[in-house]
Design an enzyme around this catalytic site. Structure first.
Site, PDB file in Angstrom:
ATOM      1  N   ASP A  85      -2.700 -17.896   1.235  1.00 16.01           N
ATOM      2  CA  ASP A  85      -3.941 -18.405   0.608  1.00 16.01           C
ATOM      3  C   ASP A  85      -4.489 -19.763   1.230  1.00 16.01           C
ATOM      4  O   ASP A  85      -5.812 -19.791   1.575  1.00 16.01           O
ATOM      5  CB  ASP A  85      -3.887 -19.009  -0.743  1.00 16.01           C
ATOM      6  CG  ASP A  85      -2.469 -19.677  -1.169  1.00 16.01           C
ATOM      7  OD1 ASP A  85      -1.675 -19.588   0.060  1.00 16.01           O
ATOM      8  OD2 ASP A  85      -2.505 -20.479  -2.009  1.00 16.01           O
ATOM      9  N   TYR A 114       0.788  -1.082   0.076  1.00 11.20           N
ATOM     10  CA  TYR A 114      -0.170   0.016  -0.011  1.00 11.20           C
ATOM     11  C   TYR A 114       0.809   1.374  -0.131  1.00 11.20           C
ATOM     12  O   TYR A 114       0.531   2.392  -0.403  1.00 11.20           O
ATOM     13  CB  TYR A 114      -0.992   0.163   1.308  1.00 11.20           C
ATOM     14  CG  TYR A 114      -2.111  -1.100   1.108  1.00 11.20           C
ATOM     15  CD1 TYR A 114      -2.306  -1.723  -0.133  1.00 11.20           C
ATOM     16  CD2 TYR A 114      -2.817  -1.347   2.120  1.00 11.20           C
ATOM     17  CE1 TYR A 114      -3.319  -2.579  -0.006  1.00 11.20           C
ATOM     18  CE2 TYR A 114      -3.674  -2.429   2.283  1.00 11.20           C
ATOM     19  CZ  TYR A 114      -3.982  -3.184   0.978  1.00 11.20           C
ATOM     20  OH  TYR A 114      -5.032  -4.026   1.072  1.00 11.20           O
ATOM     21  N   LYS A 152       3.657 -15.304   1.314  1.00  8.59           N
ATOM     22  CA  LYS A 152       3.749 -16.092   0.300  1.00  8.59           C
ATOM     23  C   LYS A 152       5.447 -16.360  -0.064  1.00  8.59           C
ATOM     24  O   LYS A 152       5.423 -16.015  -1.163  1.00  8.59           O
ATOM     25  CB  LYS A 152       2.776 -15.706  -1.095  1.00  8.59           C
ATOM     26  CG  LYS A 152       1.284 -15.649  -0.651  1.00  8.59           C
ATOM     27  CD  LYS A 152       0.644 -16.922  -0.985  1.00  8.59           C
ATOM     28  CE  LYS A 152       0.643 -17.145  -2.534  1.00  8.59           C
ATOM     29  NZ  LYS A 152      -0.137 -18.253  -2.857  1.00  8.59           N
ATOM     30  N   ASP A 208      -5.269  -7.215   5.675  1.00  2.00           N
ATOM     31  CA  ASP A 208      -6.407  -6.390   5.330  1.00  2.00           C
ATOM     32  C   ASP A 208      -7.493  -7.608   5.054  1.00  2.00           C
ATOM     33  O   ASP A 208      -8.572  -7.601   5.548  1.00  2.00           O
ATOM     34  CB  ASP A 208      -5.985  -5.615   4.206  1.00  2.00           C
ATOM     35  CG  ASP A 208      -7.140  -4.480   3.868  1.00  2.00           C
ATOM     36  OD1 ASP A 208      -7.919  -4.465   4.445  1.00  2.00           O
ATOM     37  OD2 ASP A 208      -7.019  -3.882   2.862  1.00  2.00           O
TER      38      ASP A 208
END
Ligand code: NAD
Length: 368
Positions: free
Chosen positions: A226, A142, A193, A250
């Site tokens: 995930d 972000y 990840k 988030d």
């Protein structure tokens, strides 16, 4: 009796209504001689824009910096949809997070047994759920540069966001998670990840090294983001503290929030670095929900998320653990008695108003 300086920023819409209930509760703690609170009040969001053309004034930011903790209601609403981007209501919140360097966002997802049927999952999966999601709040994709859309000149445009993390940013957020876990069920799940992202790999290696160095007593596991999303809806009670980056945090914290039933139940804390001189850290506490323009002014908003946010301030800023436990017990007991605001009522029974719910929690505090 210790005195704590609170800056109250009710903001817009139902922010004002739910904050009024917190003020009653804080005054009760003072009256009982448990802790004294000195209030200062300021403006943030649309109301601040109306007053002085900015989403928060410099003087209110200075008050926030000087306060022992900031309590914020909510900002925004359709009235300010057309205001310039840099003074839109949310800009006040973003400025506070940035200026106070609030890098750790704590979002508990607690499912009170009395509300387990309001969850989108089966009762047995969520009854008694108590997870803490620790999201990195000031770094990652972000904020990373370059962040732009460029014209390629061939009728195509290219958008670039950059995910950046330095070791110190990962270490400091992981420390918050490990320290919290020590006071809970002693387990941290770190999520990224690392199979496809370099920033994920650095995150993974940094958390492993920090764990081995300083937190061997805490159980630490790693789950790809995930897979963790899937596990959150499959078997959420396996988690205690989850630590993750800004983007994944988030998303995962919003998923976790729905496990608990209603937005009106969810508190949050945003914490800064510990000041080495005072041992204190800058902190802002706010409900997860927004200003709810659809119900603002009707006196029917659920004040529990705001009251529980105050409870988090007692626990994490002031070390008033017994007082914080009292608030949680009081909330639990009014829910057990069947009191419900409209958002958590379901099909049956009558809903109580914002102030009736606040008063009931206040009454339950006397016996909690
Ligand atoms: P919202 O959280 O305000 O409302 C979503 C839905 O949940 C609405 O139906 C609302 O009535 C209900 N709800 C929320 N809190 C409730 C409570 N305490 N009790 C009962 N019902 C409750 O989100 P939105 O509608 O997407 O946004 C409304 C405004 O709030 C927008 O301007 C948005 O930008 C702003 N917003 C601010 C924050 C913040 O201040 N941190 C967060 C989210 C949205």
């Amino acid at each position: 009796m210790a005195t704590y300086k609170l800056l109250i920023l009710p903001g817009d819409g139902i922010g004002v209504e739910v904050m009024a209930e917190v003020e009653k509760i804080a005054q009760w703690f003072t009256k009982e001689g448990i802790a004294a609170f000195e209030f200062e009040k300021g403006l943030v969001g649309g109301c601040a824009y109306d007053a002085h053309g900015k989403a928060i004034s410099d003087s209110d930011v200075a008050l926030a910096q000087a306060a022992d903790a900031v309590l914020l209601g909510a900002v925004g609403g359709p009235k300010w949809d057309g205001v310039p981007y840099d003074v839109r209501p949310e800009a006040g919140l973003l400025r506070l997070r940035k200026d106070m360097q609030l890098f750790a966002n704590l979002r508990p997802a607690i499912c009170y047994p009395a509300l387990a049927d309001a969850s989108s999952l089966k009762r047995e999966l969520v009854d008694g759920l108590d997870i803490m999601i620790v999201r990195e709040l000031t770094g990652g994709v972000y904020f990373g540069e370059p962040k732009q859309i460029i014209d390629l000149g061939n009728g195509q445009r290219r958008a670039i966001d950059t995910q950046v993390y330095d070791t110190y940013e990962i270490e400091r957020i992981a420390r918050v998670a490990f320290e919290l876990a020590r006071k809970r069920r002693n387990k941290v799940t770190s999520s990224e990840k690392h199979n496809v992202m370099k920033s994920g790999l650095l995150w993974y290696e940094t958390v492993i090294a920090l764990h081995a160095r300083d937190y061997k007593d805490v159980e630490c596991e790693h789950q790809l983001a995930d897979s963790l999303g899937m596990q959150l809806v499959r078997r959420p009670k396996q988690f205690d503290v989850i630590v993750t980056d800004n983007l994944f945090g988030d998303i995962l914290s919003d998923i976790a929030s729905m496990l608990t039933g209603s937005l009106g139940m969810l508190p949050s804390a945003s914490l800064g670095e510990v000041d080495q001189k005072t041992g204190q850290r800058k902190a802002l506490y706010e409900p997860v929900h927004g200003s709810a323009p659809d119900i603002a002014g009707k006196g029917i908003a659920n004040p529990i998320a705001m009251i529980a946010s105050f409870g988090m301030a007692l626990r994490y800023s002031f070390g008033l653990i017994e007082a914080a436990d009292k608030i949680e017990k009081a909330i639990s007991s009014v829910l057990d008695k069947g009191l419900r605001t409209a958002d958590i009522k379901g099909e049956k029974g009558d809903a109580v108003s914002t102030s009736q719910m606040g008063d009931a929690i206040l009454a339950a505090l006397q016996t909690a």
